[in-house]
Design an enzyme around this catalytic site. Structure first.
Site, mmCIF file in Angstrom:
data_model
loop_
_atom_site.group_PDB
_atom_site.id
_atom_site.type_symbol
_atom_site.label_atom_id
_atom_site.label_comp_id
_atom_site.label_asym_id
_atom_site.label_seq_id
_atom_site.Cartn_x
_atom_site.Cartn_y
_atom_site.Cartn_z
ATOM 1 N N GLY A 239 0.767 -1.241 0.000
ATOM 2 C CA GLY A 239 0.000 0.000 0.000
ATOM 3 C C GLY A 239 0.794 1.286 0.000
ATOM 4 O O GLY A 239 0.220 2.359 -0.207
ATOM 5 N N GLU A 283 4.037 -6.825 1.687
ATOM 6 C CA GLU A 283 3.448 -7.162 0.376
ATOM 7 C C GLU A 283 3.426 -5.941 -0.548
ATOM 8 O O GLU A 283 2.373 -5.552 -1.049
ATOM 9 C CB GLU A 283 1.991 -7.624 0.537
ATOM 10 C CG GLU A 283 1.750 -8.834 1.385
ATOM 11 C CD GLU A 283 0.245 -9.125 1.571
ATOM 12 O OE1 GLU A 283 -0.602 -8.297 1.156
ATOM 13 O OE2 GLU A 283 -0.060 -10.175 2.126
ATOM 14 N N PRO A 284 4.542 -5.315 -0.803
ATOM 15 C CA PRO A 284 4.513 -4.106 -1.635
ATOM 16 C C PRO A 284 4.363 -4.417 -3.117
ATOM 17 O O PRO A 284 4.938 -5.376 -3.620
ATOM 18 C CB PRO A 284 5.890 -3.482 -1.378
ATOM 19 C CG PRO A 284 6.775 -4.653 -1.086
ATOM 20 C CD PRO A 284 5.917 -5.676 -0.385
ATOM 21 N N ARG A 286 3.049 -1.422 -5.848
ATOM 22 C CA ARG A 286 3.315 -0.146 -6.513
ATOM 23 C C ARG A 286 4.675 0.462 -6.147
ATOM 24 O O ARG A 286 5.390 0.967 -7.007
ATOM 25 C CB ARG A 286 2.212 0.841 -6.118
ATOM 26 C CG ARG A 286 2.235 2.148 -6.877
ATOM 27 C CD ARG A 286 1.240 3.146 -6.275
ATOM 28 N NE ARG A 286 -0.061 2.577 -6.031
ATOM 29 C CZ ARG A 286 -1.051 2.521 -6.925
ATOM 30 N NH1 ARG A 286 -0.881 3.058 -8.102
ATOM 31 N NH2 ARG A 286 -2.202 1.956 -6.617
ATOM 32 N N CYS A 352 -12.590 3.864 -29.145
ATOM 33 C CA CYS A 352 -13.908 4.478 -29.318
ATOM 34 C C CYS A 352 -14.684 4.525 -28.005
ATOM 35 O O CYS A 352 -15.646 3.786 -27.798
ATOM 36 C CB CYS A 352 -14.681 3.709 -30.380
ATOM 37 S SG CYS A 352 -13.845 3.820 -31.950
ATOM 38 N N GLU A 353 -14.239 5.360 -27.103
ATOM 39 C CA GLU A 353 -14.885 5.588 -25.815
ATOM 40 C C GLU A 353 -14.542 7.016 -25.410
ATOM 41 O O GLU A 353 -13.380 7.426 -25.533
ATOM 42 C CB GLU A 353 -14.290 4.685 -24.717
ATOM 43 C CG GLU A 353 -14.506 3.211 -24.878
ATOM 44 C CD GLU A 353 -15.896 2.747 -24.505
ATOM 45 O OE1 GLU A 353 -16.618 3.486 -23.793
ATOM 46 O OE2 GLU A 353 -16.261 1.646 -24.936
ATOM 47 N N TYR A 380 0.567 -1.306 -12.296
ATOM 48 C CA TYR A 380 -0.828 -1.332 -12.747
ATOM 49 C C TYR A 380 -0.967 -0.662 -14.116
ATOM 50 O O TYR A 380 -1.969 -0.017 -14.408
ATOM 51 C CB TYR A 380 -1.751 -0.688 -11.691
ATOM 52 C CG TYR A 380 -1.576 -1.333 -10.325
ATOM 53 C CD1 TYR A 380 -2.062 -2.617 -10.085
ATOM 54 C CD2 TYR A 380 -0.877 -0.684 -9.298
ATOM 55 C CE1 TYR A 380 -1.869 -3.228 -8.847
ATOM 56 C CE2 TYR A 380 -0.682 -1.293 -8.071
ATOM 57 C CZ TYR A 380 -1.179 -2.561 -7.848
ATOM 58 O OH TYR A 380 -0.983 -3.176 -6.633
HETATM 59 C C1 LIG Z 1 -2.671 -5.250 -4.475
HETATM 60 C C2 LIG Z 1 -2.270 -5.827 -3.185
HETATM 61 C C3 LIG Z 1 -1.045 -5.485 -2.614
HETATM 62 C C4 LIG Z 1 -0.118 -4.454 -3.207
HETATM 63 O O1 LIG Z 1 -0.629 -3.175 -3.069
HETATM 64 P P1 LIG Z 1 0.278 -1.895 -3.481
HETATM 65 O O2 LIG Z 1 -0.595 -0.750 -3.161
HETATM 66 O O3 LIG Z 1 0.547 -2.018 -4.934
HETATM 67 O O4 LIG Z 1 1.507 -1.953 -2.667
HETATM 68 C C5 LIG Z 1 -0.679 -6.104 -1.437
HETATM 69 N N1 LIG Z 1 -1.488 -7.030 -0.844
HETATM 70 C C6 LIG Z 1 -2.685 -7.361 -1.363
HETATM 71 C C7 LIG Z 1 -3.516 -8.360 -0.677
HETATM 72 C C8 LIG Z 1 -3.112 -6.775 -2.543
HETATM 73 O O5 LIG Z 1 -4.312 -7.108 -3.050
#
Ligand SMILES: *Cc1c(COP(=O)(O)O)cnc(C)c1O
Length: 424
Positions: A239, A283-284, A286, A352-353, A380
């Site tokens: 996140g 869990e990074p 982005r 076409c949107e 993304y």
């Molecule tokens: C998408 C996601 C992430 C990564 O989120 P970022 O904002 O890209 O760091 C981590 N854990 C879970 C469960 C996700 O769905």
């Protein structure tokens, strides 16, 4: 973005001028910097050194095999959300033993595959899912390691489409139900209850909500321990945000955030746990790949209008969905900046949107045939792209110093309908 410098009036990816890449591979093309990727990963890995910790890259942000391979070599694990992503990890030489499987809708086949490959943990989001994993594990004669995704009800203060930790979210188990859900999980015969996780949202520039969520998880771990449910890992989710150049507050540097997480975990363990070990998982997504990539595109036409001027480019919403999907502001830079009077344009693609726009109200000095670069497009971007309007997906290129590697060739139109058949 220091790995995309403007040198002698030309935007580069590391040591390579972007026009050279456009000439060789065409446009639109995603261009990634290896140095930036490794630097971002090191922001997580360095403070983790010598600790019981694991960085599981959330590969839905960018799942190209070359990216996965580079991260796996640095010791990364992976956060996956489908069986397909697990097969990608394996194809890239990643270790399934460092994979955690997130997501609200895991199918029986996906659970079988994950058990067969021996993943580290299932991040479970509901009671029916616990039962399904238990049944599949029992049938295969295995034990499934599980963690519960707890919804700490923390406001991530981000776009509603990427906020996931509120009560109204489809994700996770409500904080108030967590204890009862852990008890049910502990009673199921084919599960090993090993961890706890959360993921409250994405593009958080401030880490205060992330740390608040961590505190709530710690509180729950203590309560569970007092009931004899002892967890072995604490997964703080992803996140952390990146700088999109929109003039927002600067994001917290990765290493500072990681150090703050460890400071809290250490204070807590010294306080309550008598040094009993607990693995910390990140869990990074982005923050690992976002600023490693740009989307290189060509100006096709300039179309002046009564109310708006349009700059028609060869990239579209199918190549980069974030602007139209999230109203995301993405920075667009000329590759070879010109002198002259700027005109305000909406940058639109050929799809076409009316929703097919990549940027709005941008002052640019451009002419047809100029190259533009959408900055910070590495997360993304390609992974959310589609073949809408029978457009082949963009090529992907990775730059390493002076070297350019094609890591995914452009899709050819005939490939887009090769799986289809006529009625007869
Ligand atoms: C998408 C996601 C992430 C990564 O989120 P970022 O904002 O890209 O760091 C981590 N854990 C879970 C469960 C996700 O769905």
């Amino acid at each position: 973005m220091s790995n995309f410098p403007l040198q002698n009036g030309v935007l580069h990816a590391e040591g390579v001028p972007l026009p050279q890449i456009a000439a060789q591979f065409g446009t639109p093309t995603y261009v990634y910097s290896k140095a930036q990727l490794l630097d971002n990963f090191a922001g997580y890995a360095r403070p983790c050194a010598g600790r019981d910790a694991l960085v599981c890259y959330a590969m839905k942000a960018n799942s190209n095999l070359a990216i996965l391979d580079l991260l796996a070599r640095q010791g990364a694990g992976f956060d996956i959300v489908s069986g397909g992503e697990l097969l990608r990890v394996i194809a890239a030489g990643g270790d399934p033993g460092k994979v955690i499987f997130s997501g609200v809708g895991k199918t029986v086949r996906e659970i079988e595959l994950a058990l067969d490959k021996g993943i580290l943990c299932f991040n479970v989001e509901s009671i029916p899912e616990l039962h399904r994993i238990n049944e599949v594990a029992g049938r295969l004669g295995k034990r499934a390691p599980v963690s519960l995704r707890v919804n700490p009800n923390v406001d991530a203060k981000t776009h509603p489409y990427i906020a996931t930790g509120l009560k109204a979210s489809k994700f996770g188990v409500a904080f108030s139900d967590a204890l009862a859900t852990y008890r049910s999980a502990a009673a199921l015969p084919h599960l090993d209850v090993v961890g706890i996780d959360c993921h409250i949202g994405s593009q958080l520039l401030d880490d205060a909500p992330l740390l608040e969520a961590l505190d709530k998880l710690i509180e729950l771990i203590d309560t569970l321990a007092s009931e004899g449910i002892v967890l072995h890992h604490l997964d703080v989710g992803g996140g952390l945000g990146i700088d999109y150049g929109a003039g927002d507050a600067a994001p917290v540097p990765i290493a500072s955030y990681v150090e703050r997480v460890f400071a809290r975990v250490d204070a807590w363990r010294a306080d309550k746990y008598d040094g009993r070990p607990i693995k910390v998982i990140f869990e990074p997504g982005r923050s690992i790949v976002g600023n490693t990539g740009v989307l290189l595109m060509n100006v096709e036409f300039i179309k002046p209008g009564e109310e708006k001027n349009f700059c028609v480019i060869d990239a579209a919403m199918n190549d980069m969905a974030r602007p139209t999907l999230y109203q995301a502001w993405m920075d667009v830079q000329p590759v070879t900046p010109r002198q002259g009077e700027a005109v305000t344009y909406d940058l639109v693609g050929p799809v076409c949107e009316s929703g097919d726009w990549l940027a709005r109200d941008r002052a640019l000095v451009v002419e047809p045939g100029d190259l533009l670069a959408m900055m910070a497009a590495g997360a993304y971007g390609f992974t959310m792209s589609s073949n809408y309007n029978t457009r082949g997906r963009a090529a992907e290129v990775l730059v390493d110093g002076e070297n350019v590697h094609l890591i995914r060739r452009r899709e050819e139109p005939a490939e887009l309908f090769a799986l289809e058949s006529l009625v007869g």
